[in-house]
Motif scaffolding. Structure first.
Motif, PDB file in Angstrom:
ATOM      1  N   LYS A   1       1.097  34.736  53.105  1.00 18.23           N
ATOM      2  CA  LYS A   1       0.889  35.295  54.446  1.00 18.23           C
ATOM      3  C   LYS A   1       2.185  35.792  55.062  1.00 18.23           C
ATOM      4  O   LYS A   1       3.213  35.117  54.955  1.00 18.23           O
ATOM      5  CB  LYS A   1       0.380  34.201  55.406  1.00 18.23           C
TER       6      LYS A   1
ATOM      7  N   VAL B   1      -2.622  38.747  55.058  1.00 12.97           N
ATOM      8  CA  VAL B   1      -3.055  37.542  54.343  1.00 12.97           C
ATOM      9  C   VAL B   1      -3.561  37.956  52.971  1.00 12.97           C
ATOM     10  O   VAL B   1      -4.498  38.739  52.871  1.00 12.97           O
ATOM     11  CB  VAL B   1      -4.184  36.826  55.122  1.00 12.97           C
TER      12      VAL B   1
ATOM     13  N   GLU C   1       0.536  29.115  51.075  1.00 13.17           N
ATOM     14  CA  GLU C   1      -0.249  27.919  51.380  1.00 13.17           C
ATOM     15  C   GLU C   1      -1.464  27.766  50.494  1.00 13.17           C
ATOM     16  O   GLU C   1      -1.897  28.705  49.817  1.00 13.17           O
ATOM     17  CB  GLU C   1      -0.626  27.880  52.865  1.00 13.17           C
ATOM     18  N   GLU C   2      -1.981  26.567  50.553  1.00 12.78           N
ATOM     19  CA  GLU C   2      -3.163  26.173  49.818  1.00 12.78           C
ATOM     20  C   GLU C   2      -4.367  26.963  50.335  1.00 12.78           C
ATOM     21  O   GLU C   2      -4.463  27.215  51.538  1.00 12.78           O
ATOM     22  CB  GLU C   2      -3.290  24.674  50.104  1.00 12.78           C
ATOM     23  N   PHE C   3      -5.274  27.332  49.449  1.00  9.35           N
ATOM     24  CA  PHE C   3      -6.512  28.013  49.846  1.00  9.35           C
ATOM     25  C   PHE C   3      -7.516  26.946  50.272  1.00  9.35           C
ATOM     26  O   PHE C   3      -7.801  26.010  49.531  1.00  9.35           O
ATOM     27  CB  PHE C   3      -7.058  28.812  48.648  1.00  9.35           C
ATOM     28  N   LEU C   4      -8.034  27.079  51.485  1.00 10.88           N
ATOM     29  CA  LEU C   4      -8.972  26.077  51.997  1.00 10.88           C
ATOM     30  C   LEU C   4     -10.403  26.516  51.740  1.00 10.88           C
ATOM     31  O   LEU C   4     -10.755  27.678  51.981  1.00 10.88           O
ATOM     32  CB  LEU C   4      -8.772  25.876  53.500  1.00 10.88           C
TER      33      LEU C   4
ATOM     34  N   GLU D   1     -15.798  28.795  57.847  1.00  7.22           N
ATOM     35  CA  GLU D   1     -14.822  29.268  58.844  1.00  7.22           C
ATOM     36  C   GLU D   1     -15.492  29.392  60.208  1.00  7.22           C
ATOM     37  O   GLU D   1     -16.613  29.886  60.318  1.00  7.22           O
ATOM     38  CB  GLU D   1     -14.269  30.626  58.399  1.00  7.22           C
TER      39      GLU D   1
ATOM     40  N   LYS E   1     -15.471  39.097  58.741  1.00  5.30           N
ATOM     41  CA  LYS E   1     -14.255  39.907  58.596  1.00  5.30           C
ATOM     42  C   LYS E   1     -14.361  41.000  57.538  1.00  5.30           C
ATOM     43  O   LYS E   1     -13.677  42.008  57.626  1.00  5.30           O
ATOM     44  CB  LYS E   1     -13.073  39.000  58.251  1.00  5.30           C
TER      45      LYS E   1
ATOM     46  N   LEU F   1      -6.507  27.075  60.496  1.00  4.08           N
ATOM     47  CA  LEU F   1      -6.020  28.226  59.723  1.00  4.08           C
ATOM     48  C   LEU F   1      -4.945  28.940  60.510  1.00  4.08           C
ATOM     49  O   LEU F   1      -3.886  29.262  60.003  1.00  4.08           O
ATOM     50  CB  LEU F   1      -7.150  29.231  59.501  1.00  4.08           C
ATOM     51  N   GLU F   2      -5.258  29.232  61.777  1.00  3.47           N
ATOM     52  CA  GLU F   2      -4.308  29.984  62.611  1.00  3.47           C
ATOM     53  C   GLU F   2      -4.723  29.865  64.073  1.00  3.47           C
ATOM     54  O   GLU F   2      -5.862  29.529  64.381  1.00  3.47           O
ATOM     55  CB  GLU F   2      -4.326  31.458  62.223  1.00  3.47           C
TER      56      GLU F   2
END
Ligand code: AMP
Ligand code: GLY
Length: 423
Positions: free
Chosen positions: A145, A155, A187-190, A194, A216, A284-285
């Motif tokens: 990211k 991303v 970072e790790e993929f979660l 969502e 999205k 996430l953000e």
């Protein structure tokens, strides 16, 4: 009360429409706005980057509250300039807006306060970033990211070492994301569901507004291109009360406390992008404003019992007294109609017909994100994401069927939308 709203998208159209219902509103001003908003308030032309112009306008018109819709002016410090002049603003300061402007800032808070988020490391050096990928400390798929804001494009989910290296190169070597990509996060993929979670924050106090889901991808295919959002829905049952409590206790409160401890308390709406997995939420953000198109489905759920303007004013003054905000129990589905080609190149200036018919259907709303009027008085397209059509119902199914039946009346061959919003 006189209010000035800053922005011109579908989110701001939905905000104006909701504010208009407030019994304490006397006059609504919008800058820059767009023609479709003229029936809700007065469009004014102010250079918002010029703080002298902004302050002069607010003082001359006795504006009691300025509401900033999009992130860029917030990140640029517009709220700070106005607050310094004694004007009430619904938006956080530049320092607090780092929650959106810098992912490494937010990640640092997560680390310090034990806020659940994806495992990560930050890098400015391409070689260190690549050796971290090689170390296998984070398994594939992993996420690269850009630290700063990049209009939803910063991303990159990577399935292989080659993909990760080219994502790192695009940011740190080729500088495709400009300043935003000068620092990166790996970072790790979660995995999980969502959800977009919204809370009002007045510095220390927090009141949950509710949740929405955003779509999205540009089409129904999960691998298609990312966009600014092709639709959203909102309903009371997106997350359980138990999950809501966990989000507040484990994520929102510690963040608000962290900012207050830094001497830069957060005021405004805080939008947490979360992944909920089993019984746990992970951050996430953060965004420091309402989501677009989440606002278009959430705001219509504000009833007469719940005055958005009063809430926003109390947030701006640091005097949020509401204990809860109860949105109505309806479900809403918002479908974004975009210009064919979006998120790539697209045509502008195409005539759009059928909107009057759509607006006349009970339980259907039309918010304009990118339209203008031509000389003959036709609505024409003027952007990538152009219209937000919202359907309301007692259930999600009902809301969905309402919005998609309404869309049958849209006459715009150059437009497209997803058929699965609300599914
Ligand atoms: P962001 O700008 O951080 O919200 O990322 C944009 C989108 O990428 C999010 O809405 C997610 O769908 C996806 N995404 C970002 N980070 C992750 C992650 N660590 N794991 C899974 N998906 C992610
Ligand atoms: N819908 C996501 C955003 O507003 O950033």
């Amino acid at each position: 009360m006189k209010v000035l709203v800053i922005g011109s998208g579908g989110r701001e159209h939905a905000l104006l429409w909701t504010l208009k219902k407030s019994p304490i509103l006397t006059e609504l001003y919008i800058t820059p706005g767009r023609p479709a908003m003229e029936n809700l308030g007065v469009l004014v032309n102010i250079n918002i980057q010029n703080s002298i112009d902004m302050t002069r306008f607010c003082k001359r018109e006795n504006i009691e509250l300025v509401i900033i819709g999009p992130e860029q002016p917030i990140i640029d410090g517009l709220a700070d300039n106005l607050v310094a002049e004694g004007i009430n603003v619904f938006a956080p300061s530049q320092a607090a807006a780092k929650l959106e402007a810098s992912k490494s800032f937010t990640k640092g808070i997560c680390k310090q306060y034990g806020i659940p988020t994806a495992k990560y490391e930050c890098f400015v050096d391409e070689r260190l970033a690549k050796s971290f990928v090689r170390s296998n400390k984070i398994k594939f798929p992993l996420v690269v990211k850009a630290n700063g804001i990049a209009a939803g494009k910063g991303v990159i989910v990577c399935n292989t070492e080659n993909e990760a290296f080219s994502a790192i190169d695009s940011m740190l070597v080729e500088k495709k994301f400009g300043e935003s990509g000068e620092e990166i996060i790996i970072e790790e993929f979660l995995v999980g569901e969502e959800v977009s979670f919204f809370a009002l924050v007045d510095g220390l106090k927090v009141v949950t507004l509710g949740c929405a889901k955003d779509y999205k991808r540009v089409d129904e295919n999960n691998d298609s291109r990312n966009t600014g959002g092709m639709g959203s829905y909102s309903s009371p049952s997106i997350i359980s009360k138990d999950m809501e409590q966990k989000i507040i206790q484990r994520i929102i409160y510690p963040t608000i406390q962290a900012l207050a401890n830094m001497g830069t308390p957060y005021r405004g709406v805080l939008f947490a992008g979360l992944i909920t997995c089993k019984d746990s939420p992970k951050l996430l953000e953060y965004n420091v404003r309402f989501g677009d198109p989440e606002a278009q489905s959430m705001l219509p759920r504000f009833d007469a019992s719940c005055d958005l303007l009063e809430l926003m004013l109390s947030v701006a003054k640091g005097k949020l007294s509401a204990k809860t905000v109860e949105l109505n129990s309806k479900a809403t589905v918002c479908v974004v109609v975009a210009s064919k080609g979006y998120p790539g190149d697209y045509q502008k200036g195409e005539i759009i017909k059928g909107l009057a018919k759509i607006e006349s259907i009970p339980g259907v709303l039309v918010f304009h994100a990118g339209t203008k009027l031509d000389e003959s008085g036709n609505w024409v397209s003027d952007g990538g994401r152009v219209l937000n059509i919202v359907g309301e119902g007692n259930t999600l199914e009902e809301a969905k069927s309402k919005v998609y039946s309404a869309l049958n009346f849209l006459e715009w061959p150059g437009g497209f939308f997803r058929y699965d919003i609300g599914s």
